[in-house]
Design a protein around this motif. Sequence first.
Motif, PDB file in Angstrom:
ATOM      1  N   ILE A 235     -13.978   0.616 -38.705  1.00  0.00           N
ATOM      2  CA  ILE A 235     -13.238  -0.022 -37.611  1.00  0.00           C
ATOM      3  C   ILE A 235     -13.549   0.709 -36.313  1.00  0.00           C
ATOM      4  N   SER A 236     -14.047  -0.007 -35.326  1.00  0.00           N
ATOM      5  CA  SER A 236     -14.388   0.605 -34.044  1.00  0.00           C
ATOM      6  C   SER A 236     -13.139   0.779 -33.195  1.00  0.00           C
ATOM      7  N   GLN A 237     -13.227   1.664 -32.205  1.00  0.00           N
ATOM      8  CA  GLN A 237     -12.087   1.964 -31.349  1.00  0.00           C
ATOM      9  C   GLN A 237     -11.621   0.749 -30.547  1.00  0.00           C
ATOM     10  N   ASP A 238     -12.547  -0.170 -30.234  1.00  0.00           N
ATOM     11  CA  ASP A 238     -12.187  -1.335 -29.431  1.00  0.00           C
ATOM     12  C   ASP A 238     -12.055  -2.608 -30.270  1.00  0.00           C
ATOM     13  N   SER A 239     -11.914  -2.444 -31.588  1.00  0.00           N
ATOM     14  CA  SER A 239     -11.786  -3.616 -32.456  1.00  0.00           C
ATOM     15  C   SER A 239     -10.436  -4.291 -32.227  1.00  0.00           C
ATOM     16  N   GLU A 240     -10.357  -5.575 -32.590  1.00  0.00           N
ATOM     17  CA  GLU A 240      -9.117  -6.318 -32.419  1.00  0.00           C
ATOM     18  C   GLU A 240      -8.006  -5.723 -33.281  1.00  0.00           C
ATOM     19  N   THR A 241      -8.353  -5.278 -34.480  1.00  0.00           N
ATOM     20  CA  THR A 241      -7.348  -4.690 -35.368  1.00  0.00           C
ATOM     21  C   THR A 241      -6.722  -3.455 -34.734  1.00  0.00           C
ATOM     22  N   ARG A 242      -7.570  -2.556 -34.222  1.00  0.00           N
ATOM     23  CA  ARG A 242      -7.047  -1.340 -33.606  1.00  0.00           C
ATOM     24  C   ARG A 242      -6.242  -1.661 -32.350  1.00  0.00           C
ATOM     25  N   ARG A 243      -6.659  -2.673 -31.614  1.00  0.00           N
ATOM     26  CA  ARG A 243      -5.920  -3.058 -30.399  1.00  0.00           C
ATOM     27  C   ARG A 243      -4.554  -3.643 -30.740  1.00  0.00           C
ATOM     28  N   ILE A 244      -4.462  -4.387 -31.853  1.00  0.00           N
ATOM     29  CA  ILE A 244      -3.169  -4.913 -32.282  1.00  0.00           C
ATOM     30  C   ILE A 244      -2.232  -3.759 -32.630  1.00  0.00           C
ATOM     31  N   ILE A 245      -2.736  -2.813 -33.411  1.00  0.00           N
ATOM     32  CA  ILE A 245      -1.917  -1.658 -33.801  1.00  0.00           C
ATOM     33  C   ILE A 245      -1.487  -0.869 -32.566  1.00  0.00           C
ATOM     34  N   GLN A 246      -2.408  -0.667 -31.637  1.00  0.00           N
ATOM     35  CA  GLN A 246      -2.089   0.083 -30.435  1.00  0.00           C
ATOM     36  C   GLN A 246      -1.057  -0.640 -29.584  1.00  0.00           C
ATOM     37  N   PHE A 251       4.391  -0.877 -27.487  1.00  0.00           N
ATOM     38  CA  PHE A 251       5.650  -1.611 -27.392  1.00  0.00           C
ATOM     39  C   PHE A 251       6.814  -0.733 -27.826  1.00  0.00           C
ATOM     40  N   PHE A 252       6.710  -0.105 -28.998  1.00  0.00           N
ATOM     41  CA  PHE A 252       7.824   0.680 -29.520  1.00  0.00           C
ATOM     42  C   PHE A 252       8.044   1.960 -28.720  1.00  0.00           C
ATOM     43  N   VAL A 253       6.989   2.565 -28.215  1.00  0.00           N
ATOM     44  CA  VAL A 253       7.146   3.768 -27.405  1.00  0.00           C
ATOM     45  C   VAL A 253       7.930   3.468 -26.136  1.00  0.00           C
ATOM     46  N   ASN A 254       7.698   2.317 -25.534  1.00  0.00           N
ATOM     47  CA  ASN A 254       8.302   1.997 -24.237  1.00  0.00           C
ATOM     48  C   ASN A 254       9.597   1.198 -24.324  1.00  0.00           C
ATOM     49  N   VAL A 255       9.860   0.579 -25.468  1.00  0.00           N
ATOM     50  CA  VAL A 255      11.053  -0.263 -25.553  1.00  0.00           C
ATOM     51  C   VAL A 255      12.323   0.582 -25.440  1.00  0.00           C
ATOM     52  N   SER A 269       9.112  -3.925 -10.903  1.00  0.00           N
ATOM     53  CA  SER A 269       8.244  -3.698 -12.058  1.00  0.00           C
ATOM     54  C   SER A 269       7.860  -2.218 -12.122  1.00  0.00           C
ATOM     55  N   THR A 270       8.559  -1.473 -12.946  1.00  0.00           N
ATOM     56  CA  THR A 270       8.303  -0.039 -13.096  1.00  0.00           C
ATOM     57  C   THR A 270       7.040   0.180 -13.923  1.00  0.00           C
ATOM     58  N   PRO A 271       6.439   1.389 -13.876  1.00  0.00           N
ATOM     59  CA  PRO A 271       5.261   1.668 -14.721  1.00  0.00           C
ATOM     60  C   PRO A 271       5.531   1.443 -16.205  1.00  0.00           C
ATOM     61  N   THR A 272       6.727   1.850 -16.667  1.00  0.00           N
ATOM     62  CA  THR A 272       7.076   1.630 -18.081  1.00  0.00           C
ATOM     63  C   THR A 272       7.136   0.145 -18.397  1.00  0.00           C
ATOM     64  N   TRP A 273       7.707  -0.625 -17.497  1.00  0.00           N
ATOM     65  CA  TRP A 273       7.819  -2.075 -17.693  1.00  0.00           C
ATOM     66  C   TRP A 273       6.439  -2.723 -17.759  1.00  0.00           C
ATOM     67  N   ALA A 279       1.561  -4.593 -23.308  1.00  0.00           N
ATOM     68  CA  ALA A 279       1.417  -4.480 -24.763  1.00  0.00           C
ATOM     69  C   ALA A 279       1.798  -5.782 -25.450  1.00  0.00           C
ATOM     70  N   LEU A 280       2.890  -6.404 -25.002  1.00  0.00           N
ATOM     71  CA  LEU A 280       3.309  -7.679 -25.595  1.00  0.00           C
ATOM     72  C   LEU A 280       2.268  -8.770 -25.357  1.00  0.00           C
ATOM     73  N   ASP A 281       1.681  -8.807 -24.173  1.00  0.00           N
ATOM     74  CA  ASP A 281       0.664  -9.818 -23.875  1.00  0.00           C
ATOM     75  C   ASP A 281      -0.570  -9.644 -24.757  1.00  0.00           C
ATOM     76  N   VAL A 282      -1.046  -8.391 -24.875  1.00  0.00           N
ATOM     77  CA  VAL A 282      -2.216  -8.127 -25.717  1.00  0.00           C
ATOM     78  C   VAL A 282      -1.915  -8.500 -27.164  1.00  0.00           C
ATOM     79  N   PHE A 283      -0.762  -8.080 -27.650  1.00  0.00           N
ATOM     80  CA  PHE A 283      -0.377  -8.387 -29.027  1.00  0.00           C
ATOM     81  C   PHE A 283      -0.325  -9.887 -29.269  1.00  0.00           C
ATOM     82  N   ARG A 284       0.313 -10.616 -28.364  1.00  0.00           N
ATOM     83  CA  ARG A 284       0.458 -12.068 -28.536  1.00  0.00           C
ATOM     84  C   ARG A 284      -0.903 -12.761 -28.521  1.00  0.00           C
TER      85      ARG A 284
END
Length: 529
Positions: A235-246, A251-255, A269-273, A279-284
Amino acid sequence: MTVRRRLLEELRKTVGPYGRRPHTTSLQPVVEDLVDPNIRQITDVKPYSEVPGPREFPLVGNAWRFLPFIGHFSIEQLDQVMWSLYRDYGKVVKVGGLVGHPDLVFVFDGNCIEQVFRREEVMPHRPSMPSLRYYKQYLRKDFFGNTAGVIGIHGKQWDEFRCQVQQVMLQSGAAKNYVGPLNQVADDFMSRMEILKDENQELPDNFLGEIYKWALESIGRVALDTRLGCLRNDISQDSETRRIIQSIHTFFVNVAEVELRVPFWRVWSTPTWKKYIGALDVFRELCMKYISEATDRMQREGQERTMEDRSLVEKIILKTKNPKIAAVLALDLLLVGVDTTSISVTSSLYQLAKNPEKQEALFQELKAVLPTPETPVEVKKLEKLPYLKACIKETLRMYPVIIGNGRSLQSDAVVGGYHIPKGVHVIFPHLVVSNIEENFPQPNRFIPERWIKSDGCPAHKIHPFVSLPFGYGRRTCLGRRFAEAELQILLAKIFRKYKVEYHYEDFKYKICPTYIPENPLKFRLINRQ
């Protein structure tokens, strides 16, 4: 309606189904103690102002306690905050004056928790994730529309969505059809574990990330009938699977920052926001690719496959005739199912590694049911593993993945003898409640036997509302049966093949917002003969 009449109505709701009296303690007066049947006068109900709790200051209330430097309520140590509230103030505690948030009432008593759950409305409101609701219903309404799912959603939209999916998700045999596929995913993960071991037969520090891959692969197989390739070695660092996990991790770190601190994101719109929304956009976007592939595959295959062989997405589409419902359900499952299941596996490994005599008892059970480490885990075999299930229950009692949940009251209530007004968030701190001596003798000890029934009864009578890792009632976890199957299958395979040891510092946990261990997961795996 007068306050007196409202309280009478709420008191009637505290009685269980068909007039059943709730459990009673000195903390919780029963209905008969509160209402004289002849004169109908309320007694012993204390006003909301008398609920004990930390003092509120003018203008800033209690919000300052969560601020950096000057505050002493750390979000990352919310578990310790809950323990301090219980020790300092008792079983019903109010934390009011939270800027941008309703008052919180923490309930540390099983009877009172039951009381709130028994009276909940048809559409119970859970005080969770207004930021996610804002994301679904405003920022990305063009995608979700009126189909916003169940996570972070309340009211009519939530009720209509759940009614359309719960028959598929919560039927008693819902997970049985996926035991075979989950067994295959677990086999692949076992092979990966062999590769990951070092010369000391220890797993790497970042093994939790590997467990995340197993969880994502498992949910992808069940929900989408798709192997995402999470367990491949290349699995490469820029693979879709790794990006989903990231994206899930981000999401959980910032929620926790978005939800529990002063909600500045409502103003700008704060940096955390920005990280949170990104993260939600990439995941979706990434997940929708796989969801679309699953629906396209279903249309191509037509009616050739039996219902038992179909993925959850396919079953929901066939039932509702609405692909959007299936897509949003899959998104919710993927979003909340990876982190929670992974941490449950991690804590179970740790507890059994630290308690070798319990691990040996589990191994003897597994050896009797699974003659060899390669024996497939099947439905009938899972039914013969009560000690394994007890080990999981005991782990989740000691270290629940979600340390608390609750309800946002939609009408006035009497809780623990106090009048609690509409709009207050009643919080059930499961981590504390399930580790109190009066609920579980020797709570700091890992004792799976407390969940084993003898002659039809458990060794120690357990109050049904003091350990609820999957929630309760209409808002119980939709993915519960699938999560339990995933856990049971993987842990059965690991402890049938290996003796697991851990020789480092005791685990320390933090809120992220799940209850996650901070330690490196350097488990040592010794092959069983």
